[in-house]
Design a protein around this motif. Structure first.
Motif, mmCIF file in Angstrom:
data_model
loop_
_atom_site.group_PDB
_atom_site.id
_atom_site.type_symbol
_atom_site.label_atom_id
_atom_site.label_comp_id
_atom_site.label_asym_id
_atom_site.label_seq_id
_atom_site.Cartn_x
_atom_site.Cartn_y
_atom_site.Cartn_z
ATOM 1 N N VAL A 198 0.852 -1.197 0.000
ATOM 2 C CA VAL A 198 0.000 0.000 0.000
ATOM 3 C C VAL A 198 0.877 1.233 0.000
ATOM 4 O O VAL A 198 1.876 1.296 0.731
ATOM 5 C CB VAL A 198 -0.937 0.004 1.223
ATOM 6 C CG1 VAL A 198 -1.674 1.330 1.329
ATOM 7 C CG2 VAL A 198 -1.937 -1.141 1.129
ATOM 8 N N SER A 199 0.516 2.204 -0.814
ATOM 9 C CA SER A 199 1.201 3.501 -0.831
ATOM 10 C C SER A 199 0.149 4.598 -0.720
ATOM 11 O O SER A 199 -0.763 4.669 -1.551
ATOM 12 C CB SER A 199 2.014 3.671 -2.116
ATOM 13 O OG SER A 199 2.589 4.971 -2.183
ATOM 14 N N VAL A 200 0.261 5.417 0.321
ATOM 15 C CA VAL A 200 -0.701 6.496 0.560
ATOM 16 C C VAL A 200 0.062 7.808 0.635
ATOM 17 O O VAL A 200 1.000 7.950 1.422
ATOM 18 C CB VAL A 200 -1.487 6.265 1.867
ATOM 19 C CG1 VAL A 200 -2.476 7.404 2.097
ATOM 20 C CG2 VAL A 200 -2.217 4.933 1.824
ATOM 21 N N THR A 201 -0.304 8.750 -0.202
ATOM 22 C CA THR A 201 0.244 10.098 -0.140
ATOM 23 C C THR A 201 -0.874 11.075 0.186
ATOM 24 O O THR A 201 -1.966 10.678 0.595
ATOM 25 C CB THR A 201 0.924 10.488 -1.461
ATOM 26 O OG1 THR A 201 -0.052 10.503 -2.513
ATOM 27 C CG2 THR A 201 2.013 9.489 -1.820
ATOM 28 N N PHE A 202 -0.614 12.346 0.011
ATOM 29 C CA PHE A 202 -1.576 13.377 0.401
ATOM 30 C C PHE A 202 -2.877 13.271 -0.381
ATOM 31 O O PHE A 202 -3.967 13.514 0.150
ATOM 32 C CB PHE A 202 -0.928 14.747 0.174
ATOM 33 C CG PHE A 202 -1.749 15.901 0.692
ATOM 34 C CD1 PHE A 202 -2.212 15.921 1.992
ATOM 35 C CD2 PHE A 202 -2.041 16.977 -0.123
ATOM 36 C CE1 PHE A 202 -2.946 16.978 2.476
ATOM 37 C CE2 PHE A 202 -2.775 18.041 0.346
ATOM 38 C CZ PHE A 202 -3.227 18.041 1.646
ATOM 39 N N THR A 203 -2.803 12.885 -1.661
ATOM 40 C CA THR A 203 -4.008 12.836 -2.495
ATOM 41 C C THR A 203 -4.164 11.528 -3.270
ATOM 42 O O THR A 203 -5.174 11.347 -3.943
ATOM 43 C CB THR A 203 -3.998 13.983 -3.529
ATOM 44 O OG1 THR A 203 -2.806 13.900 -4.319
ATOM 45 C CG2 THR A 203 -4.049 15.336 -2.835
ATOM 46 N N THR A 204 -3.205 10.601 -3.181
ATOM 47 C CA THR A 204 -3.237 9.401 -4.004
ATOM 48 C C THR A 204 -3.109 8.155 -3.150
ATOM 49 O O THR A 204 -2.314 8.114 -2.209
ATOM 50 C CB THR A 204 -2.101 9.430 -5.052
ATOM 51 O OG1 THR A 204 -2.184 10.637 -5.804
ATOM 52 C CG2 THR A 204 -2.208 8.250 -5.993
ATOM 53 N N ILE A 205 -3.894 7.130 -3.508
ATOM 54 C CA ILE A 205 -3.856 5.849 -2.813
ATOM 55 C C ILE A 205 -3.589 4.762 -3.841
ATOM 56 O O ILE A 205 -4.291 4.673 -4.849
ATOM 57 C CB ILE A 205 -5.188 5.577 -2.094
ATOM 58 C CG1 ILE A 205 -5.394 6.597 -0.981
ATOM 59 C CG2 ILE A 205 -5.219 4.170 -1.514
ATOM 60 C CD1 ILE A 205 -6.736 6.496 -0.337
ATOM 61 N N THR A 206 -2.584 3.931 -3.582
ATOM 62 C CA THR A 206 -2.223 2.850 -4.496
ATOM 63 C C THR A 206 -2.193 1.535 -3.743
ATOM 64 O O THR A 206 -1.664 1.456 -2.634
ATOM 65 C CB THR A 206 -0.847 3.107 -5.138
ATOM 66 O OG1 THR A 206 -0.856 4.386 -5.785
ATOM 67 C CG2 THR A 206 -0.526 2.041 -6.168
ATOM 68 N N LEU A 207 -2.771 0.506 -4.358
ATOM 69 C CA LEU A 207 -2.756 -0.847 -3.809
ATOM 70 C C LEU A 207 -2.221 -1.792 -4.878
ATOM 71 O O LEU A 207 -2.725 -1.808 -6.007
ATOM 72 C CB LEU A 207 -4.163 -1.274 -3.394
ATOM 73 C CG LEU A 207 -4.334 -2.744 -3.000
ATOM 74 C CD1 LEU A 207 -3.543 -3.061 -1.738
ATOM 75 C CD2 LEU A 207 -5.815 -3.082 -2.800
#
Length: 476
Positions: free
Chosen positions: A88-97
């Motif tokens: 999982v990668s979570v930034t200020f505006t983007t979520i990736t799985l």
């Protein structure tokens, strides 16, 4: 929403810790070279499960949850619904799985972008409950998907007009806390509500958020200056400047400040930098709006005396304590915190003020030191309450620090700058920034103290499960 009879029995501590140990063992196995064996059977990810995990993460981030909590929640759901080797990668505006089926199959990756954020801790609380029940095997995929749809459609615990009133009550409570009296409190309420409605009007027409915040500060500061002029002309003796101070406290970005430091401490540096930049942009908008009105007022001859600027000082009188509780609870209402949490938040607001004022009175410590001590105490209690009640921690922390937001210090700095004493004014603004950072760092330090000694938590968030903690230390 399920009725009381339909609600599952809360899991025991042993069952929760067992689930967390299973999660840790599975995740660590997938990170080793043996976890990528080419001869291992291919496990294709369920598209419905991936969609659920992404949508839960998106709604949590859009509703105001921190990056680390979103990542932990998404990993918990990934394990619960058997998504293979999830990252999982979570930034200020983007979520990736991303998941890796194994064998010769390529990774499967999904992404969602958060384009609109609306602080709603009611939904954050409901989403945490969903994640916990799914992670403990109490919800199947179809049930979790239906529950997410219910949370999306659910009404907030307060009508819209109550949330608007709660925003105005922040300024009113701050005015009472600073000795403004009922007339000034009513004017502060009106000024803040009108400023907020002005910002909403501009938002609906696509105006950037920076100018929305500046316009809200201008409207409220103009009303405060007008009442100050009337009070001086008619010799009414009103602390009209408390209107401006109260409005500044209502507009100050407590939530992004706490989240930015929380993300940085947990190793999410991209999100931390983005949130911190958001904090300074909001602060710049407030300074621009209030500074422009103050400069104009002084040039027009409105008497703005530095010696009469409102401040609660280190008072522990009953009106000050009532104001501290009122600020915290009003802030919580504006963030849609569930009503059952309001008394606890009010008590935390009083506690942080008592610690701050007590240390400053008895030991004569600087404001930053008193602020840090109060924030650490609130951080410890807030994280302990969140762990005990199995709720997210931000609804406890963000409203509780509101009584110490540096509204009066920032206003003093702006007046000093407009009166020509730029050095003193800049020092006051720097002090306000330091107090704000002390609040954010203090509540996060309290959380670290709780984390260091707890045995487990959501998604294995105990003392041994945070990847960033062993990035440069603890890996050997």
């Amino acid at each position: 929403m399920p009725s009381k009879r339909e609600r599952p029995v809360p899991p025991s501590e042993d069952r929760l810790l067992s689930r967390m140990r299973d999660w840790r063992a599975e995740h660590e196995r997938e990170l080793t070279p043996d976890g990528l064996d080419d001869n291992e059977a291919v496990n294709l990810p369920d598209a419905r499960a991936m969609d659920l995990v992404l949508r839960v993460g998106e709604l949590m981030l859009a509703s105001g949850e921190g990056t680390e909590a979103v990542s932990e929640s998404m990993l918990s759901l990934s394990v619960a619904f058997e998504l293979p080797r999830s990252e999982v990668s979570v930034t200020f505006t983007t979520i990736t799985l991303s998941t890796h089926p194994g064998g010769d199959q390529p990774p499967v990756t999904g992404e969602r972008v958060v384009r609109r954020r609306s602080l709603d801790y009611f939904r954050v609380n409901e989403l945490h409950t969903l994640v916990q029940q799914a992670a403990l095997g109490l919800l199947e995929l179809e049930d979790a998907t239906a529950r997410l749809s219910q949370i999306r459609r659910a009404r907030m615990p307060y009508p819209n007009w109550v949330i608007v009133f709660g925003f105005g009550l922040i300024a009113s409570s701050a005015s009472v806390m600073m000795g403004g009296g009922l007339v000034v409190a009513a004017a502060a309420f009106l000024a803040t509500v009108l400023g907020d409605r002005t910002a909403v009007f501009l938002a609906r027409r696509g105006v950037a958020e920076f100018y929305q915040m500046a316009a809200a500060a201008v409207v409220a500061a103009t009303i405060g200056v007008a009442l100050l002029w009337v009070s001086t002309t008619l010799d009414l003796g009103l602390q009209a400047a408390a209107i401006i101070t109260g409005n500044i406290m209502a507009l100050l970005p407590g939530r992004p400040l706490v989240s930015s430091l929380q993300d940085g401490i947990s190793g999410s540096y991209v999100s931390s930098a983005a949130r911190l930049l958001e904090t300074f942009f909001i602060l710049g908008a407030i300074v621009s709006g209030v500074g422009a009105v103050a400069y104009t007022a002084i040039r027009l001859g409105v008497p703005v005396d530095l010696d009469s600027l409102p401040s609660a000082g280190t008072s522990l009188e009953v009106p000050v304590l009532i104001g501290a509780a009122g600020i915290a609870m009003a802030f919580a209402i504006s963030l849609a915190v569930p009503p059952r949490m309001l008394p606890t938040i009010g008590a935390l607001g009083v506690m942080i003020w008592v610690i701050y004022a007590g240390l400053r009175s008895l030991l004569d410590v600087p404001p930053v030191v008193g602020t840090m001590a109060g924030a650490v105490a609130v951080g410890v209690v807030g994280h302990w309450l969140a762990r005990r009640t199995r709720r997210p921690v931000l609804p406890y922390l963000v409203p509780s620090i509101a009584p110490l937001l540096p509204g009066s210090i920032l206003y003093r700095g702006l007046i000093e700058i407009t009166q020509g004493t730029a050095v003193s004014g800049l020092l006051s603004v720097v002090e306000a920034v330091m107090v704000g950072l002390a609040l954010g760092a203090g509540v996060n330090l309290g959380g670290e103290l709780v984390r260091a000694f707890q045995r487990g938590g959501l998604a294995g968030a105990g003392m041994r499960s945070r990847p960033a903690a062993r990035r440069t230390r603890g890996g050997y």
